[in-house]
Design an enzyme around this catalytic site. Structure first.
Site, PDB file in Angstrom:
ATOM      1  N   SER A  72      35.169   6.025 -12.409  1.00 55.06           N
ATOM      2  CA  SER A  72      35.613   4.976 -12.961  1.00 55.06           C
ATOM      3  C   SER A  72      37.169   5.492 -14.080  1.00 55.06           C
ATOM      4  O   SER A  72      37.465   4.771 -14.728  1.00 55.06           O
ATOM      5  CB  SER A  72      34.468   4.603 -13.978  1.00 55.06           C
ATOM      6  N   HIS A  97      31.850   1.077 -20.842  1.00 55.59           N
ATOM      7  CA  HIS A  97      32.184   1.248 -19.857  1.00 55.59           C
ATOM      8  C   HIS A  97      33.682   0.712 -19.702  1.00 55.59           C
ATOM      9  O   HIS A  97      34.846   1.294 -19.331  1.00 55.59           O
ATOM     10  CB  HIS A  97      31.172   1.059 -19.168  1.00 55.59           C
ATOM     11  N   ASP A 153      35.177  -5.209 -15.455  1.00 52.02           N
ATOM     12  CA  ASP A 153      33.928  -4.524 -15.845  1.00 52.02           C
ATOM     13  C   ASP A 153      32.877  -4.471 -17.006  1.00 52.02           C
ATOM     14  O   ASP A 153      32.691  -6.054 -16.411  1.00 52.02           O
ATOM     15  CB  ASP A 153      35.060  -3.193 -16.541  1.00 52.02           C
TER      16      ASP A 153
END
Length: 762
Positions: free
Chosen positions: A544, A215, A144
């Site tokens: 996600s 994220h 990520d």
């Protein structure tokens, strides 16, 4: 090979000389370098080269062009090349193929309680503390945007020493000190940026494992965040935050730089993670790959499962349109998104007295609440909508007023910024037919309420017909035990599988809406540059977020059953998933209010951690069966070899139909009046008690007759494997379309359920 280097160098010199001499008059474009992934005939390395990297360099006119040499996931390398260099390499007998680098994007608590992971009952014969303790031996790798190591979600209080088998490391950067930032929880943190830098599209981040986007921190803590009390986003969703496997170890592999994630970097991260010794990999990234042999995630995941590593991937955020699901290889578990039973209600009260419901994460000045304000819906030119795009709002029209904005075209949080910059004091964000009744809460920079399509239509009509429209916004905080839940969300990508329609995707769904998890304190909750608010937790939505939920559950299954293969763990999660919400109704689909979901949206159903630990039966898949599957796709031998990385495979015994692979679900394709019979054989392994007996149950649409033989499976011992054959027969003259059903093996202890999707094509 020396002659090849000389030739490449000579061509480069002549080309540059030509461009220099003709720079003032030539109209030819100056060639630019791009990144390519080169698939090599690995076995042809001459013995006098000690490493493949040395050999690969001899194929390049400029050895500094080499970005990565792949060892575990791919036979080849990544390099920056001019077009003419690519063509020369294509002619080499040692090169199989060359692919231009592709780019991926991120697919952007209460969930442990919602999933039943807060209870003190037994999990596969273990108490919850015993289960968590076993999970300390499991290592989760996350590909990520990096990690924010200071987050309390990565504290190592009470954790034992790092497993001795771990071969990874924490990498030093200008803003990352391994001695300070890694511990017994966060045991690995490395970064990969060469492909991104070569593309010229990387953000100007310091090169380090640190997350400057949010994220990666959010996904990592969702999968395995440590227990943190009193977590919230400005008071919303307040409670104890924890990942699905809070005692599992974490290793972060940074491949994304802001929103740019290069395939060459992703492939390198897979390579490293496999060598490091991770047990489970979480990949909340995707692009629109059309083949498995050119998709770095599919390539890396295949190498991972060969080493016993389960790979969990997001299904994508392109719903509700059909055939938008991504990460569809049968060797990964593909996760779609659904709501959980927590919400953040807000009320829109129109001037005519109507009270309408929406959601909000507004946490600003309280005097905004219950204040009567003018409502406007400015529409420019011939437009019948107001998308609140940058520069579209006239401050003289919206100053001091609440602005009604239509969802779509730009980010939801950007719309709030547009209103604020035009001096608006509030916003109502109304869904359109494309987004249906899906409600996503955002922490906007001004008071804002998100509403569904039906409510949005009521407000639009009110503004258009009322001479002096007014509104009052009020905010209800956090509520739980919302019904119905889970609901499949509009944005979650849908099947059929665009690459191999005989494989039903997504595999399962998990919580992916309004998820609270760790966040970098230097990134505002909206991720907008102007958002200077600080928070250590944020609420975010996307597949996600659902992907790491399933990653964490897979880690728990791995902790209880360390000997199980990735396919066995995946099967356990799929066949125990549930398909009825907390009102005992079939799942609803927020894409269109009142409609029910189907397996093209929810796969096998919603992940159920407790049952996944004791599935009764599993569908295991051998590597050789994956190769037979690839052969059935009519790929060339070179293309298959790029995935399987072996010379001694054969397609002599390929599946006649890709759906023959021992998958835990079914996708049956009929050709109207041409192919009316489909027959598959499956093998199930008893992982329950010796002497277990299962009987089949079938639910099928009226247009299909389904026969299963035998109708009873009798297992004498644990680990025994038995087969059954299912025959699907379509009735004549069925119209093109889809229908759904299921096949289930049941006894008093277990229900092993497989969804079936039927498609009729001309």
């Amino acid at each position: 090979m020396g002659a090849l280097i000389t030739l490449l160098s000579t061509i480069n010199i002549l080309l540059l000389l030509f461009l220099f001499l003709n720079s003032s008059t030539s109209s030819l474009p100056i060639p630019t370098k791009k990144t390519y992934i080169v698939h090599m005939k690995h076995h042809l390395k001459p013995p006098h080269f000690s490493t493949h990297q040395e050999w690969y360099k001899t194929h390049l006119s400029n050895q500094n062009s080499l970005l990565y040499t792949y060892n575990m996931v791919y036979n080849g390398f990544a390099a920056t090349l001019y077009p003419h260099e690519v063509e020369i390499l294509r002619q080499s007998k040692t090169v199989i193929n060359i692919y231009e680098d592709t780019f991926y994007i991120p697919q952007t608590t209460r969930t442990p309680e919602f999933l039943g992971l807060d209870k003190t009952n037994f999990f596969a014969g273990r108490t919850l503390p015993e289960l968590n303790n076993a999970a300390q031996d499991v290592i989760i790798g996350v590909l990520d945007s990096g990690v924010w190591p200071e987050s309390n979600s990565f504290n190592d209080v009470g954790m034992s020493s790092v497993p001795s088998r771990w071969r990874g490391k924490c990498e030093r950067g200008l803003d990352f000190d391994p001695d300070l930032h890694c511990n017994r929880k966060l045991i690995g943190a490395v970064y990969f940026a060469e492909g991104c830098k070569a593309s010229g599209s990387c953000s100007k981040e310091v090169e380090s494992p640190r997350d400057h986007n949010g994220h990666g921190t959010h996904t990592a803590s969702t999968a395995a965040g440590s227990i943190v009390a009193n977590a919230s986003l400005f008071g919303y969703a307040k409670g104890t935050a924890r990942g699905m496997a809070p005692q599992a170890r974490l290793a972060s592999y940074k491949v994304c730089w802001n929103e740019t994630c290069a395939g060459s970097d992703i492939l390198a991260a897979f390579d490293r993670a496999i060598m490091d010794g991770v047990d489970v990999l979480s990949v909340s990234l995707s692009n629109n790959a059309t083949t498995y042999y050119s998709d770095p995630i599919a390539l890396g995941a295949f190498a991972a499962i060969e080493k016993g590593i389960l790979v969990s991937c997001s299904a994508g955020n392109a719903g509700p349109w059909e055939s938008t699901v991504v990460n569809t290889a049968p060797w990964v578990i593909t996760v779609g998104a659904a709501t959980l039973d927590r919400d953040f209600p807000a009320t829109v009260t129109l001037g005519n007295g109507q009270k309408l419901q929406g959601v909000s994460l507004y946490s600003g000045k309280i005097e905004m609440e219950n204040k009567l304000l003018t409502l406007v819906y400015p529409q420019g030119g011939n437009s019948s909508s107001n998308l609140c795009l940058r520069g579209s709002l006239d401050p003289s029209t919206v100053s001091g007023k609440v602005v009604l904005c239509d969802r779509g075209a730009n980010d939801r949080v950007e719309k709030g910024l547009v209103v604020k910059e035009a001096d608006g004091v509030g916003m109502i964000l109304a869904n359109t037919p494309e987004t249906g009744e899906e409600l996503l809460a955002d922490s906007h920079l001004l008071p804002a309420v998100a509403v569904g399509r039906k409510v949005g239509d009521v407000i639009r009509e009110y503004v258009k017909t009322e001479s002096n429209p007014t509104v009052v916004l009020s905010f209800g905080g956090t509520v739980v035990k919302v019904k119905p839940s889970p609901v499949v969300v509009t944005f979650s990508s849908r099947g059929p599988n665009p690459i191999a329609p005989q494989i039903l995707k997504p595999d399962v769904i998990g919580p992916g809406v309004n998820i609270l998890a760790a966040w970098p304190e230097t990134v505002g909750p909206t991720s907008l540059d102007v958002d200077t608010r600080k928070t250590s937790f944020n609420i975010v939505s996307g597949t996600s977020m659902s992907c790491p939920h399933v990653t964490g559950v897979a880690a728990l299954v791995k902790a209880v059953h360390p000997e199980w293969s990735p396919s066995a763990i995946k099967s356990a999660i799929m066949t125990t998933a549930y398909t009825r919400d907390n009102t005992n109704s079939s799942f609803r689909d927020s894409a269109q209010d009142g409609t029910f979901s189907n397996p093209f949206a929810h796969g096998s159903g919603h992940v159920n951690p407790q049952k996944a630990l004791s599935p009764g039966l599993i569908y295991d898949i051998r590597i050789q069966d994956h190769i037979k599957f690839l052969c059935s796709l009519d790929y060339s031998m070179d293309e298959i070899q790029s995935i399987v990385k072996r010379l001694n495979f054969t397609c002599a015994n390929k599946f006649a139909d890709a759906g023959q692979i021992n998958y835990p679900s079914f996708s049956v394709l009929f050709r109207i009046n041409l192919k009316r019979v489909v027959r598959y054989t499956r093998e199930v392994t008893n992982v329950g008690a010796a002497g277990s007996v299962y009987e089949v149950a079938i639910d099928a649409p009226s247009s299909v007759t389904v026969t299963v033989k035998p109708e009873k499976l009798v297992f004498k011992k644990v680990g025994e494997k038995l087969h059954y054959t299912v025959t699907f027969v379509s009735k004549k003259d069925v119209k093109p379309g889809n229908a759904f059903g299921w096949i289930s093996w049941k006894n008093a202890e277990n229900e092993v359920r497989s969804p079936v999707a039927y498609s009729w094509m001309t």
